[in-house]
Design an enzyme around this catalytic site. Structure first.
Site: not given
Length: 355
Positions: A312, A119-120, A192, A39, A53
């Site tokens: 767990e 950023t992904d 993120k 981006t 975009y």
């Protein structure tokens, strides 16, 4: 009319200014920007398009030319390593990028390195570099949530901050860093957390510091092993093994794990809560482990996941590993790097505690 004395004075003044500019440039740190797209290199149809975009359109030379302020911070050079949206990053891309970062870090005329990134998957690349590049020079990964064409675009300030941090002596030895939204984050911890706001990147342990008007303010330092303290080295890694992620959810079938685990050297189980595993999935994971696939329990909790061993599931009994506080995507990165070497389950668990 100019008289000879005035011409000589003018020429002398110009020469003095040029010499001063050269001297100033020689005193500034040298920073290389490796651009990979995303981006921060995107463009929208109009200034109103902040979320709609095309990513990876603007070349690195234009990014640098559009930010003349950085010339006062460092001598900056740019390289276009890739031009892709980060969701398309591959293991091969990671290897190529890390090798280039490592090579630059070894140069005496390079003081810091900035990587522009979508950023992904930015957090994954930052953590990978944190694990495999052996240097104490600042490495800063940076992106933006809005393209440069948008109103209130965040990329320019993020990039300025990244260059500023990469050029700073006080950033030395702190591992790979991420500068977004005026914050300095650890490449290991940051993730993120939201996809539409400029304050998208968060760490459950908080930022390392802040950048205000070009000045760094530090509040904590990373304690996990990284860069110069790492036992892993990109110069020794020729390929990354297949590691896949299986997502836990209500009514999840065992077939999900069985399908994903085929051909993998390890599988990250992104469980609910404390890395919980549905009862019908446990046998499928046990079979994968019996077949030689490492099973690593992580948590799908967005921020704040922390998986306790034997809490767990009986990890000792099943010969499983827990991912500690790493989210599934970062657990995958660490597992790939670790399993590029022959490690036992005990050693793999040690790596997850230490890194």
């Amino acid at each position: 009319m100019y008289f000879p004395s005035r011409i000589r004075a003018f020429a002398a003044g110009a020469a003095l200014l040029a010499a001063s500019a050269i001297a100033q440039a020689q005193q500034l740190p040298n920073v290389v920007i490796l651009a990979t797209g995303g981006t921060i290199a995107g463009a929208g149809a109009s200034a109103a398009n902040s979320a709609t975009y095309a990513a990876a359109k603007v070349p690195v030379d234009k990014l640098i030319a559009g930010l003349p302020e950085i010339s006062k911070v460092a001598n900056v050079k740019g390289e276009q390593t890739f031009q892709i949206a980060s969701e398309s990053f591959t293991n091969d891309n990671l290897l190529v990028l890390a090798r280039r970062v490592s090579a630059l870090a070894k140069q005496s005329d390079v003081d810091g390195i900035v990587v522009t990134h979508g950023t992904d998957t930015l957090e994954e690349t930052a953590y990978f570099l944190n694990l495999v590049v052996r240097t104490d020079k600042p490495i800063v990964v940076v992106g933006s949530m809005r393209p440069g064409t948008a109103l209130s675009a965040d990329g320019a300030l993020n990039l300025f901050d990244a260059v500023n941090v990469a050029a700073s002596k006080d950033a030395k030895g702190k591992g790979v860093l991420v500068t977004m939204n005026d914050e300095i984050q650890s490449g290991r911890d940051v993730a993120k957390a939201i996809n539409i706001k400029t304050e998208a990147f968060k760490s459950q342990w908080g930022p390392l510091g802040m950048i205000v008007e070009g000045k760094n303010y530090w509040f904590r330092a990373p304690v996990k092993r990284h860069t110069t303290q790492s036992e892993f080295n990109i110069d020794e890694i020729t390929a990354l093994p297949q590691v896949d992620i299986a997502y836990g959810y209500g009514n999840v079938p065992a077939s999900t794990v069985e399908t994903i685990g085929k051909g993998a050297k390890a599988i990250i189980h992104a469980g609910t809560g404390n890395g919980s595993v549905a009862d019908r999935v446990v046998p499928a994971l046990q079979k994968l482990r019996a077949d030689g696939v490492q099973v690593i329990r992580s948590s799908r909790v967005n921020t704040g996941g922390f998986v306790l061993r034997n809490a767990e599931q009986p990890d000792d009994k099943y010969d499983w590993v827990v991912a500690h506080d790493l989210n599934p995507q970062k657990a995958r990165i660490l597992a790939m790097v670790a399993l590029s070497k022959p490690l036992s389950t005990a050693d793999l668990q040690r790596v997850f505690w230490e890194y």
